[in-house]
Structure formats: structure tokens, C-alpha cells
Design an enzyme around this catalytic site. Structure first.
Site, short mmCIF file in Angstrom:
data_model
loop_
_atom_site.label_atom_id
_atom_site.label_comp_id
_atom_site.label_asym_id
_atom_site.label_seq_id
_atom_site.Cartn_x
_atom_site.Cartn_y
_atom_site.Cartn_z
N ARG A 149 28.22 66.87 10.10
CA ARG A 149 27.29 67.77 10.79
C ARG A 149 27.85 69.20 10.81
O ARG A 149 27.67 69.93 11.77
CB ARG A 149 27.00 67.29 12.20
CG ARG A 149 28.23 66.92 13.00
CD ARG A 149 27.94 66.57 14.41
NE ARG A 149 27.06 65.45 14.63
CZ ARG A 149 27.15 64.66 15.69
NH1 ARG A 149 28.13 64.84 16.53
NH2 ARG A 149 26.28 63.70 15.91
N LYS A 201 22.06 61.03 12.06
CA LYS A 201 22.12 62.26 11.23
C LYS A 201 20.70 62.79 11.02
O LYS A 201 20.42 63.99 11.17
CB LYS A 201 22.75 61.94 9.87
CG LYS A 201 22.62 63.02 8.82
CD LYS A 201 23.45 64.23 9.13
CE LYS A 201 23.20 65.34 8.15
NZ LYS A 201 23.96 66.55 8.46
N ASN A 205 18.79 66.55 12.73
CA ASN A 205 18.13 67.64 12.00
C ASN A 205 16.62 67.62 12.21
O ASN A 205 15.99 68.68 12.29
CB ASN A 205 18.50 67.59 10.52
CG ASN A 205 19.93 68.12 10.31
OD1 ASN A 205 20.49 68.77 11.18
ND2 ASN A 205 20.51 67.81 9.17
N HIS A 239 13.50 80.09 32.32
CA HIS A 239 13.44 78.83 33.09
C HIS A 239 14.75 78.08 32.82
O HIS A 239 15.17 77.96 31.65
CB HIS A 239 12.23 78.00 32.63
CG HIS A 239 12.00 76.77 33.46
ND1 HIS A 239 12.89 75.72 33.48
CD2 HIS A 239 11.00 76.42 34.29
CE1 HIS A 239 12.44 74.77 34.29
NE2 HIS A 239 11.29 75.18 34.80
N CYS A 255 19.06 70.99 4.54
CA CYS A 255 19.25 69.95 5.56
C CYS A 255 18.03 69.84 6.45
O CYS A 255 17.29 68.87 6.40
CB CYS A 255 20.46 70.31 6.40
SG CYS A 255 21.86 70.69 5.39
N LYS A 317 18.71 81.82 5.83
CA LYS A 317 18.89 82.11 7.26
C LYS A 317 19.73 83.35 7.39
O LYS A 317 20.32 83.83 6.40
CB LYS A 317 19.50 80.91 7.98
CG LYS A 317 20.94 80.62 7.68
CD LYS A 317 21.40 79.46 8.57
CE LYS A 317 22.88 79.22 8.41
NZ LYS A 317 23.36 78.13 9.27
#
Ligand code: SAJ
Length: 400
Positions: A149, A201, A205, A239, A255, A317
Site C-alpha cells: 500500500r 487491498k 482503493n 464538521h 491503482c 495527480k
């Protein structure tokens, strides 16, 4: 002890290196001769900060050797790709061929571990294969599933410090696998069975994909309601028990965008939220490209000329250079197909040059553009002032 790692990719190679660093003799196996050659020269064939120095050290001191064929060892790790075939149907043929390759080498007392992200039941399938071909090993070897991970870009730290889930075909196998990983994992090692470990796993994800889909769905709703989704989420997260993630231009990487299909393929009737999340996250990229095309048409009607459009970001990303399965890249391609490329400036500050895309510096592109499309929240883009003389489409919250 000697361990044989089959598959020297983003996970296999770093894990082999860390194990070698901790005194385990490693034979690393890959079908790609250039990967083997580079590894034996101490050259990393993947991008992972700080990893190359470790590789050079363990190759130089003989702790790690790479080869295209497996060698006899005490423990075998299957860390090969599990791609899709057809319509998102998992393909475990690489896991099977890697298992067949080491089958003749297995002996009593050995440990066999699958690390590849796999459909639930794969470890049991491979166990049946092993005992079918080598019945004398039944009850005499240890078999487990242990998913990774680690976050790309932070692998060295996370390989050692993240907790891991260890799922044996029986308790003795779980314990044997824990004994191995304890040699270099400082995180907690959590015992379970192999099916639960396989599903764990996928669920990790898939849960993130669902959370991101919720944020993306909010962005579609807020566009229609004329509400600033970034401010909305910021307020909702005040919150104490709410944590809504960030909308984006879609979900990329190999992933989060992939693993949920292992569940929907095997449980199509039950995995409704998981399947819907995939659809929403895929639709978001399409939605963004349509918004860009509409803005370009609107500009042309108003100004009687084609706009200059800056597409800000290609990576999957923020603050990385990895374009694999990138929604931003997909959107740029869609927009370019629609209009002659002259009007599109492509920006990716984490890449110097690209074999397909002609890249423009992010400041120059921003200044020249009539329409600025913020696709990936790279840190550099935060330095660009909001200029309301331009049409700005912000899909990743730069100007939240
Ligand atoms: N994304 C959003 N909004 C968010 C968070 C992410 O749109 O709020 C997008 C990202 O832009 C990217 C995609 O989702 O396109 C995936 O991003 P990620 O941050 O989940 O990064 P990955 O895919 O590199 O890493 C994930 C991690 N898994 C989890 O966080 C549960 C990592 O721990 C896993 O090891 C990795 O997948 C993997 O290898 O499975």
C-alpha cells in the site's frame, strides 16, 4: 536466507532492495532483459526518490542480483502486473506464469507469497495449481497473500513504516510470512486469511475511489447550482466527523482507477456504489473536456477569433511527473482532437520535454492564454494570480 522476487517493477524492485538492505540475499527476476541489465548496473529503471543509492549499495555488496530466470531460494514473491483483458476483466496470467516458473524450484519449508493486486481467490487458485503439479508439497510449504500500500514517490519510507496485512492459506503460513516481513517492516503486521487480504487491498482503493466520486459528483451539482464547490466542501469539513475529499478532473493512476474493477468484475450484482463511483469519476474527465470545448466556442463567438487555451497539467495527480492513466492527459487529447493544435498550449512543470506533447512554460502559457484550464493542482500554479480578463476553468481548486 535467500528470497526470489519475480517482477522488478514499481513495487517488486523497491521491496527487493529494502529486503536486501536488511540482510536478505535477493535474486530479482524480470522478463525484461534491459530491466535486469540496468538493475545489475545499479541503475534504477523506475522513478523513486532515494532508491537508486540503495540499489547501488546492495548490488555492490552482492546482496541483490537480477536475472531473467529464477533461482532456488527459501522464499518466493510474486510481484508481477495483473492487467485487464476485455471489459475490465482481471487477467492473472502473469501471476500464473510466474508461479509455474518457480514451481520446479519449490522445496519443503519454502514460503510462497503473492503481492500483486489480485481478484479474490487468486491465492487459492495458485495453491491448487502448486499442489496439483507438486502434490508432495501439500502441507509442507507456506503460502500467503500480502498486498502493498505504498504511495509512489514515498516508497522507501512507507515500505518500512506502513502496517501490512498478511493472509496465509493457514495459520502456519501467516506466521511464516510475518517472520519474513518482520525482518524489514517496522509497521504492524496484521494477521488474516488470504481471501480477506486480497479483498482488503481492493477495498482500500475502492473506498478512496468512492470518496473521490462523491467529491466529483458535488462539483457537477455545484456547477449547476452556481455554488463554489471548494468553499462548500471546506465548510462541510468543519464538521468534526465529515471529511469530503477534493474534486478533480477525473481519477488517474494505476491503482485507484483500476482496483475497483477487480471487485465489480467478481461481484457485479452487489458492487453498485463501487461501479457507480467508477462511472462518475470517468464521466468527470468527459465533463471537463466538454466544458473546455464550450468555453472555446463561447470565446470565438464573442471575439470573432479562435482562443489561445492553456491546458495546465498532464500528470495523474499533483506534483509528480507520472502520466500513466492520467485524466488530464485524456482531456488534453480530447480538446486537441476537436480543434487545430495551434491554439492549445500544454503545460506540465514536472516534465522537461515529452515525446508527444509540445510543452510550454507555465508562466508563459498563462500570460498568453485567453482561456486557462487548471487540470492538476501542481504547486507552481498557486503562484499564478487570478486574472479575470481571462476565462478560467478551475477543475482542481487552484483558486478555491
Ligand atoms: N484524487 C482526487 N481527489 C482527491 C484525491 C485524489 O481527484 O481528493 C485523484 C488524484 O488526482 C489521482 C487519483 O485520485 O488522479 C489517485 O490519487 P491518490 O492520491 O489516491 O494516489 P495514488 O493512486 O498514487 O495512491 C493510492 C493510495 N491508496 C490510498 O490512498 C487508499 C496508495 O496508498 C496506494 O498504495 C496506491 O494507490 C496503490 O498503489 O494502490
Amino acid at each position: 536466507m535467500k528470497a526470489c522476487f519475480i517482477g522488478l517493477g514499481y513495487i517488486g524492485l523497491p521491496t527487493a532492495i529494502i529486503a536486501a538492505k536488511n540482510g536478505i540475499k535477493i535474486i530479482g527476476v524480470d522478463i525484461n532483459p534491459s530491466v535486469v541489465e540496468k538493475t545489475n548496473k545499479g541503475e534504477l529503471h523506475i522513478i523513486e526518490p532515494g532508491m537508486e543509492e540503495l540499489l547501488k549499495e546492495v548490488v555492490a555488496n552482492g546482496q541483490l542480483k537480477a536475472s531473467t530466470t529464477p533461482e532456488v531460494a527459501d522464499a518466493y514473491f510474486i510481484v508481477v502486473p495483473t492487467p485487464f483483458k476485455g471489459d475490465h476483466q482481471p487477467d492473472i496470467s502473469y501471476v500464473e506464469s510466474a508461479t509455474r516458473a518457480i514451481l520446479p524450484l519449490l522445496k519443503e519449508g519454502d514460503l510462497y507469497v503473492i503481492e500483486s493486486t489480485s481478484p479474490v481467490g487468486t491465492t487459492e487458485t495458485m495453491t491448487n495449481l502448486i499442489f496439483e503439479i507438486r502434490p508432495e508439497l501439500k502441507g509442507n510449504i507456506y503460502i500467503a497473500y500480502c498486498p502493498e500500500r505504498v504511495l509512489p514517490g514515498n516508497v522507501i519510507y512507507e515500505l518500512v513504516h506502513n502496517d501490512r496485512v498478511i493472509g496465509g492459506i493457514d495459520a502456519a503460513s501467516t506466521d511464516k510470512a510475518i517472520e519474513f516481513y518482520r525482518q524489514f517492516v517496522k509497521g504492524k503486521l496484521h494477521k488474516t486469511n488470504c481471501k480477506t487480504a486480497e479483498m482488503c487491498k481492493l477495498v482500500e482503493n475502492a473506498s478512496r475511489d468512492v470518496q473521490i466520486a462523491f467529491a466529483n459528483e458535488l462539483s457537477l451539482i455545484c456547477d449547476k447550482a452556481d455554488i463554489n464547490v471548494w468553499k462548500l466542501i471546506e465548510l462541510a469539513n468543519k464538521h468534526p466527523r465529515v471529511n469530503i475529499l477534493q474534486p478533480g478532473c477525473g481519477v488517474g493512476g494505476h491503482c485507484i482507477a483500476v482496483d475497483p474493477y477487480f471487485i465489480t468484475a467478481e461481484f457485479p450484482m452487489e458492487a453498485n456504489i463501487i461501479a457507480s463511483a467508477r462511472k462518475i469519476n470517468n464521466y468527470k474527465s468527459f465533463y471537463c473536456s466538454e466544458r473546455v470545448k464550450n468555453a472555446m466556442l463561447e470565446f470565438e463567438l464573442k471575439n470573432n477569433r479562435k482562443p489561445v487555451v492553456a491546458m495546465m497539467g498532464l500528470a495523474f495527480k499533483p506534483n509528480i511527473d507520472d502520466l500513466r492513466e492520467s485524466p488530464a492527459k485524456e482531456i488534453v487529447m480530447k480538446v486537441m482532437q476537436k480543434c487545430n493544435n495551434a491554439d492549445i498550449l500544454i503545460v506540465e512543470p514536472n516534465i522537461i520535454k515529452h515525446k508527444v506533447f509540445k510543452l510550454t512554460d507555465y508562466i508563459a502559457a498563462y500570460e498568453q492564454a485567453d482561456i486557462v484550464v487548471m487540470l492538476v493542482a501542481h504547486a507552481e500554479f498557486n503562484t499564478l494570480p487570478y486574472d479575470d480578463s481571462k476565462m478560467i476553468l478551475d477543475f482542481c481548486g487552484i483558486y478555491k
